[in-house]
Design a protein around this motif. Structure first.
Motif, PDB file in Angstrom:
ATOM      1  N   HIS A  34       0.840  -1.201   0.000  1.00 28.14           N
ATOM      2  CA  HIS A  34       0.000   0.000   0.000  1.00 28.14           C
ATOM      3  C   HIS A  34       0.877   1.254   0.000  1.00 28.14           C
ATOM      4  O   HIS A  34       1.905   1.306   0.689  1.00 28.14           O
ATOM      5  CB  HIS A  34      -0.911  -0.003   1.225  1.00 28.14           C
ATOM      6  N   PRO A  35       0.504   2.277  -0.774  1.00 24.02           N
ATOM      7  CA  PRO A  35       1.349   3.473  -0.888  1.00 24.02           C
ATOM      8  C   PRO A  35       1.522   4.265   0.408  1.00 24.02           C
ATOM      9  O   PRO A  35       2.384   5.146   0.468  1.00 24.02           O
ATOM     10  CB  PRO A  35       0.633   4.313  -1.954  1.00 24.02           C
ATOM     11  N   SER A  36       0.742   3.985   1.428  1.00 23.79           N
ATOM     12  CA  SER A  36       0.898   4.705   2.694  1.00 23.79           C
ATOM     13  C   SER A  36       2.052   4.167   3.537  1.00 23.79           C
ATOM     14  O   SER A  36       2.370   4.744   4.577  1.00 23.79           O
ATOM     15  CB  SER A  36      -0.397   4.634   3.509  1.00 23.79           C
ATOM     16  N   GLN A  45      10.550  -5.986  -2.511  1.00 23.85           N
ATOM     17  CA  GLN A  45       9.106  -6.095  -2.700  1.00 23.85           C
ATOM     18  C   GLN A  45       8.785  -7.443  -3.325  1.00 23.85           C
ATOM     19  O   GLN A  45       9.410  -7.854  -4.305  1.00 23.85           O
ATOM     20  CB  GLN A  45       8.604  -4.981  -3.617  1.00 23.85           C
ATOM     21  N   ASN A  46       7.827  -8.163  -2.742  1.00 23.21           N
ATOM     22  CA  ASN A  46       7.465  -9.497  -3.220  1.00 23.21           C
ATOM     23  C   ASN A  46       5.944  -9.589  -3.264  1.00 23.21           C
ATOM     24  O   ASN A  46       5.316 -10.004  -2.306  1.00 23.21           O
ATOM     25  CB  ASN A  46       8.064 -10.561  -2.292  1.00 23.21           C
ATOM     26  N   ASN A  47       5.373  -9.170  -4.407  1.00 27.04           N
ATOM     27  CA  ASN A  47       3.915  -9.087  -4.546  1.00 27.04           C
ATOM     28  C   ASN A  47       3.350  -8.177  -3.450  1.00 27.04           C
ATOM     29  O   ASN A  47       3.669  -7.009  -3.401  1.00 27.04           O
ATOM     30  CB  ASN A  47       3.283 -10.476  -4.514  1.00 27.04           C
ATOM     31  N   GLU A  48       2.566  -8.718  -2.540  1.00 26.37           N
ATOM     32  CA  GLU A  48       1.922  -7.897  -1.518  1.00 26.37           C
ATOM     33  C   GLU A  48       2.752  -7.783  -0.241  1.00 26.37           C
ATOM     34  O   GLU A  48       2.367  -7.078   0.678  1.00 26.37           O
ATOM     35  CB  GLU A  48       0.549  -8.489  -1.171  1.00 26.37           C
ATOM     36  N   THR A  49       3.890  -8.501  -0.157  1.00 25.05           N
ATOM     37  CA  THR A  49       4.710  -8.481   1.048  1.00 25.05           C
ATOM     38  C   THR A  49       6.056  -7.823   0.772  1.00 25.05           C
ATOM     39  O   THR A  49       6.437  -7.601  -0.375  1.00 25.05           O
ATOM     40  CB  THR A  49       4.937  -9.903   1.588  1.00 25.05           C
ATOM     41  N   SER A 129       3.817  -8.262   6.022  1.00 21.94           N
ATOM     42  CA  SER A 129       2.664  -8.415   5.131  1.00 21.94           C
ATOM     43  C   SER A 129       1.732  -7.224   5.127  1.00 21.94           C
ATOM     44  O   SER A 129       1.078  -6.948   4.115  1.00 21.94           O
ATOM     45  CB  SER A 129       1.867  -9.675   5.504  1.00 21.94           C
ATOM     46  N   GLY A 130       1.637  -6.500   6.271  1.00 21.91           N
ATOM     47  CA  GLY A 130       0.747  -5.347   6.318  1.00 21.91           C
ATOM     48  C   GLY A 130       0.190  -5.148   7.708  1.00 21.91           C
ATOM     49  O   GLY A 130       0.651  -5.754   8.681  1.00 21.91           O
ATOM     50  N   VAL A 131      -0.835  -4.291   7.815  1.00 19.26           N
ATOM     51  CA  VAL A 131      -1.443  -4.003   9.115  1.00 19.26           C
ATOM     52  C   VAL A 131      -2.958  -4.034   9.024  1.00 19.26           C
ATOM     53  O   VAL A 131      -3.543  -3.831   7.947  1.00 19.26           O
ATOM     54  CB  VAL A 131      -0.996  -2.624   9.669  1.00 19.26           C
ATOM     55  N   TYR A 132      -3.578  -4.286  10.170  1.00  9.70           N
ATOM     56  CA  TYR A 132      -5.022  -4.190  10.342  1.00  9.70           C
ATOM     57  C   TYR A 132      -5.326  -2.938  11.166  1.00  9.70           C
ATOM     58  O   TYR A 132      -4.655  -2.673  12.172  1.00  9.70           O
ATOM     59  CB  TYR A 132      -5.568  -5.402  11.095  1.00  9.70           C
TER      60      TYR A 132
END
Length: 377
Positions: A34-36, A45-49, A129-132
């Protein structure tokens, strides 16, 4: 003994499943792509992770609301510092692919998040992987990174090896390594600068710790790793122009001379000059400081100082300097952590010597507040 019926077990499973579904329905997931999200350090960078293993890599974003879950995997030996606003850091140890929920109560406003890999490449790969966040909340770009940039090339001292060890006799454990207590990151904070740590414990300029030979060939020493995107992977290169530093600090030589046989003077000096010429080709305007100490003395001091003198003549420059940090700077009772490495207090003393030198070379203002306040403790 009281028994539990199959029906009761089934209802418990259904209830837990429903609770998980309901929890997921109340939050939104933002992937690492995500750009944020803003990253400081070398990441793949590996797809979404996003994957990385160098110490000091930062993951940053801003989020609204009072819920925060971090999806990350670091293996058994990696540890992360999690900072939200100016609250004390939380230590995250994510052995498996984990969603870790921030444990403190947060207000509904906008918060700044920073995740820092506090351990070095040998501790394993990290995969973010990201955040909730809450269903009605969102991510935003974090505060911009500082304009100033410093690159640190070094060994265990730069990694922050054992900075949180209780004393010099404690053997190293990954949990005691914290690069945010290294002289390198202390120095960067003093200047409000970005930093990259290209550092790995046990590696030298030409010879690694404990090698039976004068020059290490089986495990490459530190200089070739300058171009690695992932520490230990010679096949994946990093574009050095992605991070153009104003200053470069090289702290190598400790492992070359910690055990015998020592490398020959000419070989050590030639390797140092080759590294600096490479750096000057890539970053002609960068100021370079070659640091020796505080875990080593002669002949490393003399060789490094001679190398700096020769490169200054070869390149007709005054922008390469030598800083020798004496062994007796550190109090062996209070300034050492695991395996006789500098503790946080010891690292503060290193930074206290280095910061004014860089400040003069770069004509940068700086703050010694962290150093002075923490040394009082």
């Amino acid at each position: 003994m009281k028994t539990i019926s199959i029906k009761t077990i089934f209802l418990l499973i259904v209830g837990l499943t429903q609770l998980t579904v309901n929890s997921q329905n109340k939050v939104t997931f933002y992937p690492a792509s995500h750009p944020s999200f803003v990253y400081m350090g070398r990441v793949q960078q590996n797809n979404e992770t996003v994957k990385f293993n160098w110490p000091g890599v930062n993951v940053m974003t801003s989020f609204s609301g009072n819920e925060l879950g971090i999806k990350i995997k670091g293996g058994e030996r990696n540890y992360f510092n999690v900072w939200v606003d100016d609250r004390p850091e939380q230590i995250l140890h994510a052995v498996n692919d984990t969603v870790w929920w921030y444990p403190e109560k947060l207000s509904k406003g906008l918060h700044q998040l920073r995740i820092v890999k506090r351990t070095e490449g040998d501790m394993g790969m990290a995969e973010f992987s990201g955040v909730y966040v809450g269903k009605k909340d969102k991510l935003e770009k974090p505060a911009p990174l500082p304009e100033r940039k410093v690159l640190f090339i070094g060994n265990s001292i730069t990694c922050g090896y054992g900075t949180e060890g209780k004393d010099k006799m404690e053997r190293f454990k990954p949990a005691t390594e914290n690069c945010e207590k290294s002289y390198a990151t202390i120095t960067a904070r003093a200047f409000n600068a970005q930093y990259h740590l290209v550092s790995h414990s046990g590696l030298g300029m030409v010879r690694n710790y404990g090698d039976k030979n004068k020059v290490s060939t089986q495990l490459l020493p530190m200089p070739p790793r300058l171009k690695y995107l992932i520490d230990g992977d010679s096949t994946c290169h990093y574009d050095l122009q992605n991070y153009v530093p104003d200053a470069i600090v090289i702290n190598l030589g400790t492992n070359d001379f910690s055990t015998t046989p020592f490398p020959d003077e000419a070989v050590f000096i030639a390797a140092g000059k080759k590294l600096i010429k490479k750096l000057k080709e890539e970053f002609p305007d960068a100021k370079i400081v070659c640091v020796t100490g505080p875990m080593i003395n002669e002949p490393c001091f003399s060789y490094t100082k001679k190398m700096v003198g020769e490169i200054r003549n070869d390149l007709a420059t005054e922008n390469v300097v030598f800083v020798g940090i004496p062994v007796n700077l550190l109090n062996t009772d209070n300034d050492l952590g695991s395996d006789y490495h500098p503790s946080y207090r010891g690292q503060l003393k290193l930074a206290q010597l280095l910061i004014p030198v860089l400040g003069t070379m770069l004509d940068w203002d700086y703050s010694l507040s962290e150093v002075l306040e923490k040394l009082k403790d």
